[in-house]
Design a protein around this motif. Structure first.
Motif, PDB file in Angstrom:
ATOM      1  N   GLY A 223      28.974  35.701  48.539  1.00 26.23           N
ATOM      2  CA  GLY A 223      29.949  34.256  47.568  1.00 26.23           C
ATOM      3  C   GLY A 223      29.394  35.316  46.285  1.00 26.23           C
ATOM      4  O   GLY A 223      30.307  35.565  45.981  1.00 26.23           O
ATOM      5  N   GLU A 224      28.273  36.417  46.647  1.00 25.27           N
ATOM      6  CA  GLU A 224      28.272  37.170  45.236  1.00 25.27           C
ATOM      7  C   GLU A 224      29.426  38.254  45.257  1.00 25.27           C
ATOM      8  O   GLU A 224      29.913  38.918  44.083  1.00 25.27           O
ATOM      9  CB  GLU A 224      27.228  38.141  45.567  1.00 25.27           C
ATOM     10  CG  GLU A 224      26.664  39.225  46.740  1.00 25.27           C
ATOM     11  CD  GLU A 224      25.787  38.335  47.609  1.00 25.27           C
ATOM     12  OE1 GLU A 224      25.478  39.197  48.634  1.00 25.27           O
ATOM     13  OE2 GLU A 224      26.054  37.269  47.525  1.00 25.27           O
ATOM     14  N   ALA A 255      40.173  23.436  43.717  1.00 30.81           N
ATOM     15  CA  ALA A 255      39.795  24.502  43.670  1.00 30.81           C
ATOM     16  C   ALA A 255      38.510  24.421  42.333  1.00 30.81           C
ATOM     17  O   ALA A 255      38.255  25.343  42.332  1.00 30.81           O
ATOM     18  CB  ALA A 255      40.728  25.738  43.483  1.00 30.81           C
ATOM     19  N   GLU A 256      39.033  23.858  41.291  1.00 31.10           N
ATOM     20  CA  GLU A 256      38.400  23.976  40.162  1.00 31.10           C
ATOM     21  C   GLU A 256      36.880  23.325  40.505  1.00 31.10           C
ATOM     22  O   GLU A 256      35.684  24.189  40.506  1.00 31.10           O
ATOM     23  CB  GLU A 256      38.570  23.077  39.525  1.00 31.10           C
ATOM     24  CG  GLU A 256      37.875  23.003  37.977  1.00 31.10           C
ATOM     25  CD  GLU A 256      38.541  22.261  36.999  1.00 31.10           C
ATOM     26  OE1 GLU A 256      38.335  22.553  35.400  1.00 31.10           O
ATOM     27  OE2 GLU A 256      40.093  21.786  36.760  1.00 31.10           O
ATOM     28  N   LYS A 261      31.084  24.865  41.488  1.00 34.07           N
ATOM     29  CA  LYS A 261      29.820  25.766  42.154  1.00 34.07           C
ATOM     30  C   LYS A 261      29.347  26.087  42.672  1.00 34.07           C
ATOM     31  O   LYS A 261      28.154  26.765  42.483  1.00 34.07           O
ATOM     32  CB  LYS A 261      30.290  24.460  43.498  1.00 34.07           C
ATOM     33  CG  LYS A 261      30.256  22.535  43.325  1.00 34.07           C
ATOM     34  CD  LYS A 261      29.808  21.833  42.687  1.00 34.07           C
ATOM     35  CE  LYS A 261      29.796  20.428  41.706  1.00 34.07           C
ATOM     36  NZ  LYS A 261      29.928  20.219  40.757  1.00 34.07           N
ATOM     37  N   TRP A 262      30.400  27.574  43.112  1.00 29.01           N
ATOM     38  CA  TRP A 262      30.017  28.601  43.499  1.00 29.01           C
ATOM     39  C   TRP A 262      29.981  29.512  41.481  1.00 29.01           C
ATOM     40  O   TRP A 262      28.534  30.585  41.443  1.00 29.01           O
ATOM     41  CB  TRP A 262      31.149  29.183  43.913  1.00 29.01           C
ATOM     42  CG  TRP A 262      31.360  30.321  43.275  1.00 29.01           C
ATOM     43  CD1 TRP A 262      30.813  31.880  44.639  1.00 29.01           C
ATOM     44  CD2 TRP A 262      32.023  31.557  42.364  1.00 29.01           C
ATOM     45  NE1 TRP A 262      31.033  33.208  44.056  1.00 29.01           N
ATOM     46  CE2 TRP A 262      31.653  32.834  42.966  1.00 29.01           C
ATOM     47  CE3 TRP A 262      32.902  31.518  41.404  1.00 29.01           C
ATOM     48  CZ2 TRP A 262      32.241  34.352  42.693  1.00 29.01           C
ATOM     49  CZ3 TRP A 262      33.832  32.676  40.955  1.00 29.01           C
ATOM     50  CH2 TRP A 262      33.658  33.749  41.534  1.00 29.01           C
ATOM     51  N   ASN A 265      26.013  28.727  40.651  1.00 28.94           N
ATOM     52  CA  ASN A 265      24.852  28.607  42.168  1.00 28.94           C
ATOM     53  C   ASN A 265      24.718  27.562  42.580  1.00 28.94           C
ATOM     54  O   ASN A 265      23.323  27.459  42.870  1.00 28.94           O
ATOM     55  CB  ASN A 265      24.091  30.065  41.759  1.00 28.94           C
ATOM     56  CG  ASN A 265      24.390  31.104  40.952  1.00 28.94           C
ATOM     57  OD1 ASN A 265      25.103  32.153  41.854  1.00 28.94           O
ATOM     58  ND2 ASN A 265      23.704  31.899  40.250  1.00 28.94           N
ATOM     59  N   LEU A 266      25.587  26.714  42.512  1.00 20.49           N
ATOM     60  CA  LEU A 266      24.942  24.880  43.044  1.00 20.49           C
ATOM     61  C   LEU A 266      24.887  25.743  44.466  1.00 20.49           C
ATOM     62  O   LEU A 266      24.466  24.590  45.416  1.00 20.49           O
ATOM     63  CB  LEU A 266      25.946  24.103  42.323  1.00 20.49           C
ATOM     64  CG  LEU A 266      25.599  23.960  41.020  1.00 20.49           C
ATOM     65  CD1 LEU A 266      26.394  23.134  40.455  1.00 20.49           C
ATOM     66  CD2 LEU A 266      23.683  23.589  40.403  1.00 20.49           C
ATOM     67  N   TRP A 267      26.078  25.348  44.754  1.00 19.08           N
ATOM     68  CA  TRP A 267      26.602  25.382  46.549  1.00 19.08           C
ATOM     69  C   TRP A 267      26.246  27.197  46.872  1.00 19.08           C
ATOM     70  O   TRP A 267      26.973  28.084  46.021  1.00 19.08           O
ATOM     71  CB  TRP A 267      27.657  24.995  46.645  1.00 19.08           C
ATOM     72  CG  TRP A 267      27.909  23.507  46.481  1.00 19.08           C
ATOM     73  CD1 TRP A 267      27.285  23.106  46.500  1.00 19.08           C
ATOM     74  CD2 TRP A 267      28.769  23.010  46.762  1.00 19.08           C
ATOM     75  NE1 TRP A 267      27.389  21.133  45.921  1.00 19.08           N
ATOM     76  CE2 TRP A 267      28.548  21.602  46.718  1.00 19.08           C
ATOM     77  CE3 TRP A 267      30.067  23.513  47.513  1.00 19.08           C
ATOM     78  CZ2 TRP A 267      29.713  20.205  46.767  1.00 19.08           C
ATOM     79  CZ3 TRP A 267      31.156  21.976  47.184  1.00 19.08           C
ATOM     80  CH2 TRP A 267      30.641  20.529  47.504  1.00 19.08           C
TER      81      TRP A 267
END
Length: 384
Positions: A223-224, A255-256, A261-262, A265-267
């Motif tokens: 993710g990072e 996509a939004e 969420k990304w 940092n929720l998912w």
């Protein structure tokens, strides 16, 4: 001894900015998760979900719930008719050629008319994160009973439905809600890899998946290292699997939505990339020691030997291994998940409808009977 009064406060779509959010990680997570829905509405983020999100606070615990379902063809995450009639109709492909299949072709159009007449979608859906699998915070039996009572009082013309009550992780909630007067209506058969299962990573099939990962030309991007522009492609990969292959009634994440969420940092997102192109994605959410993957997807045009679904599923399992958690693998492809140490359980909607007139209760009774006597035995027989 007099029982303790439990305070339940509820806030509607126009009250987000005045909610007295508790000073807890769980409340902060919920606040950041739902803020875009309040700002822009559900349909702008999940294109087939048109409902109103509300927030209940039960002694410092935040529980989201939705009220009603606007329009046709909404996802089952807010519309029970989509779940029990339309999605059920699509699942008939598993029974094609059987007596049940031909009987259902006759019954389904009648059920649609029946549900419309009985206002089946007039529901409050509790603990609704607008996902197929909704994880629960650490909530006591007394707190959940107080929440049920408060919502019945606040919404006397609506069925009150607690989503995602499975017998693998939430049997205690099943028992307390049933004893408190709810009707337990079968929802799905789900598959869970428990945290204390020591055999997962020793299974030969998992070892083969790991060998595939090591030999694969695909690079795992965590993710990072993702970028905002990547999410148009990642959303497309999700839609190829969950919308294109499975059902348009699955939540159609934009996509939004995934980008939000990304960024917050929720998912936890990961993607498999070759050269400059992502061909698989997995996105997991983690609440109260349990993870699940609302997002898995892959490029259908790649050769089967690429094993893209296997790679994505493997990364989903790793996300909970890293956290030492249980993985809720949701529904579908039962045999595949069982080979990888998942145990299968029945999941229910806990429905409070005793306060409604007979016409409004009737569809819930019908689907309860159909499920218990026909659908559940067939699903177990065919291992669906």
């Amino acid at each position: 001894m007099k029982s303790k009064h439990i305070q339940v406060d509820c806030y509607g779509p126009d009250e987000f900015d005045v909610i007295p959010w508790p000073d807890t990680e769980q409340a902060d997570f919920a606040r950041r998760y739902f803020k875009p829905f309040y700002d822009r509405g559900t349909k702008s983020l999940i294109s087939n979900v048109d409902t109103d999100v509300h927030i209940a606070i039960v002694e410092g615990i935040v529980i989201p719930y939705t009220v009603g379902s606007r329009g046709d063809n909404n996802s089952y995450v807010c519309a029970p008719q989509s779940h029990y009639v339309d999605y059920g109709c699509e699942e008939l492909r598993h029974f094609k050629g059987s007596f049940l299949y031909y009987l259902a072709l006759i019954i389904v159009p009648i059920l649609r008319l029946f549900c419309n007449f009985c206002q089946f979608n007039k529901v409050v859906m509790v603990n609704n994160w607008l996902l197929s699998t909704n994880l629960y915070p650490d909530i006591s039996q007394e707190q959940i009973k107080a929440l049920a009572d408060s919502l019945k009082s606040r919404y006397p013309k609506y069925a009150i439905v607690f989503r995602s009550i499975d017998l693998g992780l939430r049997e205690h909630l099943y028992r307390v809600l049933e004893e408190h007067g709810s009707r337990m209506v079968f929802s799905r058969r789900v598959h869970i890899v428990h945290r204390d299962n020591q055999k997962v990573w020793k299974r030969s099939v998992i070892k083969r998946d790991n060998r595939l990962f090591k030999k694969s030309p695909y690079v795992l991007v965590s993710g990072e290292d993702l970028k905002e522009d990547d999410f148009e492609r990642l959303a497309d990969l999700y839609k190829q699997l969950y919308i294109g292959k499975y059902s348009h009634l699955n939540p159609q994440f934009t996509a939004e939505f995934m980008r939000h969420k990304w960024k917050e940092n929720l998912w936890e997102f990961s993607g498999y990339r070759i050269d400059d192109t992502f061909d698989a994605v997995v996105g997991t959410i983690h609440i109260n020691g349990v993870g699940t993957a609302p997002v898995i997807g892959y490029e259908f045009d790649r050769p089967r030997k690429s094993g893209l679904y296997r790679l994505a599923y493997l990364e989903m399992l790793r996300s909970t291994q890293r956290r030492d958690e249980t993985m809720h693998c949701s529904a579908g492809v039962a045999h595949y998940k069982q080979l990888r140490s998942a145990e299968s359980y029945l999941e229910y909607n806990a429905v409070f409808d005793s306060h409604l007139p007979p016409q409004r209760k009737l569809p819930w009774w019908v689907f309860q009977q159909l499920s218990d006597k026909v659908i559940v035995p067939k699903m177990i027989e065919k291992n669906l």
